[in-house]
Design a protein around this motif. Structure first.
Motif, mmCIF file in Angstrom:
data_model
loop_
_atom_site.group_PDB
_atom_site.id
_atom_site.type_symbol
_atom_site.label_atom_id
_atom_site.label_comp_id
_atom_site.label_asym_id
_atom_site.label_seq_id
_atom_site.Cartn_x
_atom_site.Cartn_y
_atom_site.Cartn_z
ATOM 1 N N THR A 87 0.840 -1.211 0.000
ATOM 2 C CA THR A 87 0.000 0.000 0.000
ATOM 3 C C THR A 87 0.870 1.254 0.000
ATOM 4 N N ASP A 88 2.104 1.136 -0.512
ATOM 5 C CA ASP A 88 3.044 2.261 -0.437
ATOM 6 C C ASP A 88 3.298 2.907 -1.800
ATOM 7 N N GLU A 89 2.341 2.800 -2.715
ATOM 8 C CA GLU A 89 2.429 3.428 -4.042
ATOM 9 C C GLU A 89 3.477 2.782 -4.942
ATOM 10 N N THR A 90 3.855 1.544 -4.648
ATOM 11 C CA THR A 90 4.819 0.846 -5.509
ATOM 12 C C THR A 90 4.303 0.747 -6.942
ATOM 13 N N GLN A 91 3.055 0.376 -7.111
ATOM 14 C CA GLN A 91 2.501 0.219 -8.455
ATOM 15 C C GLN A 91 2.523 1.528 -9.229
ATOM 16 N N ALA A 92 2.155 2.616 -8.580
ATOM 17 C CA ALA A 92 2.148 3.920 -9.246
ATOM 18 C C ALA A 92 3.560 4.334 -9.645
#
Length: 261
Positions: A19-24
């Motif tokens: 949930t730490d914006e890795t995908q973005a």
């Protein structure tokens, strides 16, 4: 990684439901990201291994855990050579030094160790073709990498079978010295998970050497969905995509010998 890795290479990130914006961040950097709900280390490593091995058709796959990173350009050369020579190699991290029995840590003369750690590991396509992937019965944290590496050594990849201190013939692992840094990050060690995974390992003795990333139809559907979502980030031709669809039909038939729930 991009700056320090000599081409050609494919770079992917396996993201275990963070949930730490890795995908973005991966999307912004144009890095393929394979993700899904949190499933634990074995499942997440299989995301990267399977994608690079079966989808991208790489000859050598190197897994770096999220607490490890290289320091010099061309860092992967010894890992590629080690995988090509031995089929499988692991990182000689300092805490394991007491378990090094022989060797120099080089590709030609790797350390022979009674213990193994998973911060960095290299695999050849040939080795994965024989032994497959990490066992999906491992949940959370603990023993998943050691069991996979032991299975590889028993099949002749990346180690030797030697008599251990307890008088039994056990896998001993080939480790490479490497200029990799390991960050002191938060540990996900969990004693309950370790106990459960140790019990799972004891129940695997006698199972077939080759393991798919899935064991049930539900796991197959979930894994296929995650991999196909990542595949859409590639520039594959229509013909290549149709070929992969046919392969998935063959891979689906491989679950016939496993329980459905």
């Amino acid at each position: 990684m991009r700056e320090l890795t000599a081409p050609p290479f494919h770079l992917v990130v396996a993201d275990d439901g963070s949930t730490d914006e890795t995908q973005a961040l991966c999307a912004h950097q144009n890095v393929t990201c394979i993700t899904g709900k949190n499933m634990g280390i074995a499942w997440n490593k299989n995301r990267a291994l399977f994608f690079l091995d079966r989808i991208m058709e790489c000859d050598v796959i190197i897994l770096l855990e999220d607490d490890s990173y290289p320091n010099n350009f061309g860092w992967q050369a010894n890992w590629v050579e080690g995988a090509e020579r031995w089929g499988h190699a692991n990182f000689a991290v300092e805490p394991l030094r007491a378990d090094f029995l022989s060797g120099e840590g080089s590709v030609v003369h790797p350390y022979v160790s009674s213990s193994v750690s998973g911060q960095c590991a290299a695999f050849s396509h040939s080795a994965l073709s024989v032994c497959g992937y990490l066992d999906s019965r491992f949940k959370g944290y603990g023993y998943e990498h050691a069991e996979h590496s032991a299975r590889l050594v028993r099949s002749g990849f990346g180690g030797e079978m030697k008599i251990s201190k307890r008088g039994e013939e056990d896998p001993h692992f080939y480790l490479l010295a490497a200029d990799l840094s390991v960050s002191p990050v938060e540990s996900y060690r969990d004693e309950d998970s370790l106990d459960a995974n140790w019990l799972a390992w004891t129940k695997m003795y006698g199972d077939p050497t080759y393991r798919h990333p899935w064991r049930t139809r539900a796991e197959f559907r979930q894994f296929r969905c995650e991999i196909n979502t990542a595949t859409r980030q590639t520039d594959f031709s229509l013909a290549r995509r149709l070929m992969l669809a046919a392969k998935w039909n063959r891979w689906r038939r491989a679950i016939g010998s496993f329980p459905t729930r």
